[in-house]
Design an enzyme around this catalytic site. Structure first.
Site, PDB file in Angstrom:
ATOM      1  N   ASP A  79       0.919  -1.134  -0.032  1.00 56.42           N
ATOM      2  CA  ASP A  79      -0.063   0.159   0.012  1.00 56.42           C
ATOM      3  C   ASP A  79       0.849   1.059   0.001  1.00 56.42           C
ATOM      4  OD1 ASP A  79       0.860  -0.605   2.792  1.00 56.42           O
ATOM      5  OD2 ASP A  79      -0.471   1.017   3.367  1.00 56.42           O
ATOM      6  N   GLU A 173       0.178  -1.045   5.649  1.00 52.41           N
ATOM      7  CA  GLU A 173       1.136  -0.891   6.638  1.00 52.41           C
ATOM      8  C   GLU A 173       1.075   0.575   6.942  1.00 52.41           C
ATOM      9  OE1 GLU A 173       5.317   0.711   7.876  1.00 52.41           O
ATOM     10  OE2 GLU A 173       4.136   1.352   6.074  1.00 52.41           O
TER      11      GLU A 173
END
Ligand SMILES: [Zn+2]
Length: 405
Positions: A79, A173
């Site tokens: 991400d 994350e």
């Protein structure tokens, strides 16, 4: 596919995570990238490449020697930060950088300049991958993803011996949830490295202890014309609460190993006010002391305005991985010596933040953090040097080859 081609392909996927969605993964596009990563891994010959229901991608490079070696893992996240627009990304590779400004966007007059970003001057003589100044680049952490995949390719193509290597790519994350559904037992590594650091040479095994605190203040609203001696204005009380915290212990005034209180959000009316803080400190005792400061401030406000005026909720987020890494400092040493071997100067420094590796370390998978090569993370001026990505790819493979020597 070179590591650069791989990277440019990966950043074409918009995988901005979202703090608000409450879903796992937090945004559906991360699954699209997850599927692409499984495809790329299979193409490399990683037979068991798979994505689970939570969008974690796992795979194994089997050992190619008889030695009884520990299983190592390499981890990166797919991400990108919600702090800056995540797409569509128009990445390009500059000419060899010789200092001075880089025009990112002629039309909008956006310039990447060493006057604002001194780090540029560390990268003269290299080609840089930059954006058009309207989005982040996503080197955090797609540089890490690309480097791991290309390192896997190196390991698989060479007959230099190495042990079993596990690969994982995680979602979310950037919103602090990258370790939430990580299957540590299923992953099957004894040790791992996250490849999620900044500039080449960075090597980290200390991070903040982290907590969040929500301060809710109940006021008493009365017509202001007849409020004398009665009204409790929650907004003013919130400001009073803030004034009880050490004014110089904020992100602006602190660096290195100094911790802080950071007011991230506030809202207020007469009836109700809310302050959101994050608390950070490398030292566990000082971290606990910081939480105690908030509790003391809450008690003092209650003493002044009556009990129940403040509701304080403190939640620990993650802890400093140092205590989990110190018993296996060889992880840091072998990364350092591989760097030196490749002419990379190791820069061991405490992270003023957290990593997935910190939480994984506390779940039983000791996990220092290696550089991925990028600079100016989470912003529109993010960039990564081509030559550094190539070197870091080599670094990952070298660490794993050296373990088998
Ligand atoms: Zn990252």
């Amino acid at each position: 596919m070179t590591v650069i081609e791989r990277f440019l392909k990966l950043v074409s996927f918009d995988t901005t995570s979202s703090e608000e969605s409450g879903q796992h993964p937090s945004t559906p596009n991360q699954k699209v990238l997850g599927a692409e990563l499984v495809r790329q891994m299979q193409e490399l010959g990683i037979q068991d490449a798979r994505m689970d229901a939570f969008d974690y991608v796992y795979g194994t490079i089997p050992a190619n020697c008889e030695k009884n070696l520990p299983v190592y893992g390499l981890i990166a996240h797919m991400d990108t930060s919600p702090d800056a627009p995540g797409g569509p990304i128009h990445a390009r590779i500059t000419e060899v950088y010789e200092g001075g400004d880089i025009i990112l966007n002629e039309e909008q007059g956006i310039v990447l300049s060493p006057r604002e970003y001194e780090s540029l001057l560390n990268h003269t003589g290299k080609r840089l991958i930059v954006t058009d100044g309207t989005t982040l680049l996503g080197a955090d952490d797609k540089a890490g993803v690309a480097e791991i995949l290309s390192a896997a390719e190196l390991l698989l193509a060479s007959n230099l011996p190495h042990g079993t290597v596990k690969i994982a790519f995680t979602p979310d994350e950037e919103i602090g949830e990258g370790a939430d559904h990580f299957d540590v037992a299923g992953f099957g590594a004894e040790y791992a490295y996250t490849v999620d650091g900044g500039a080449i040479g960075e090597l980290e095994y200390e991070n903040f202890n982290a907590a969040s605190a929500l301060v809710e203040i109940a006021g008493l609203s009365i017509h202001p014309g007849s409020a004398c001696g009665k009204m409790v204005n929650a907004s003013l009380v919130a400001m009073e609460f803030a004034s009880l915290l050490p004014a110089l212990e904020t992100p602006y005034f602190t660096d290195g190993y100094e911790g802080f209180f950071h007011l991230t959000d506030m809202e207020g009316s007469v009836e109700h006010a809310k302050l959101s803080y994050i608390i950070r400190d490398h030292d566990r005792e000082k971290f606990e002391a910081r939480k105690a400061v908030l509790e003391k401030a809450a008690r003092e406000i209650d003493r002044r305005y009556g009990s129940g005026t403040v509701k304080l909720t403190i939640r620990d987020s993650y802890y400093n991985m140092k205590e989990k890494i110190e018993p296996c400092m060889f992880l840091v040493d072998q990364a350092k010596s591989a760097m030196l071997e490749l002419g990379i100067a190791p820069k061991v420094q405490p992270i003023r933040g957290g990593t997935d590796g910190a939480r994984l370390s506390f779940l039983g998978l000791p996990c220092p953090n290696l550089c991925a090569g990028g600079e100016n993370f989470h912003g529109r001026f993010e960039y990564v040097p081509v030559e550094d990505m190539e070197k870091i790819t080599k670094l990952l493979a070298t660490i794993l080859w050296n373990i088998a020597k």
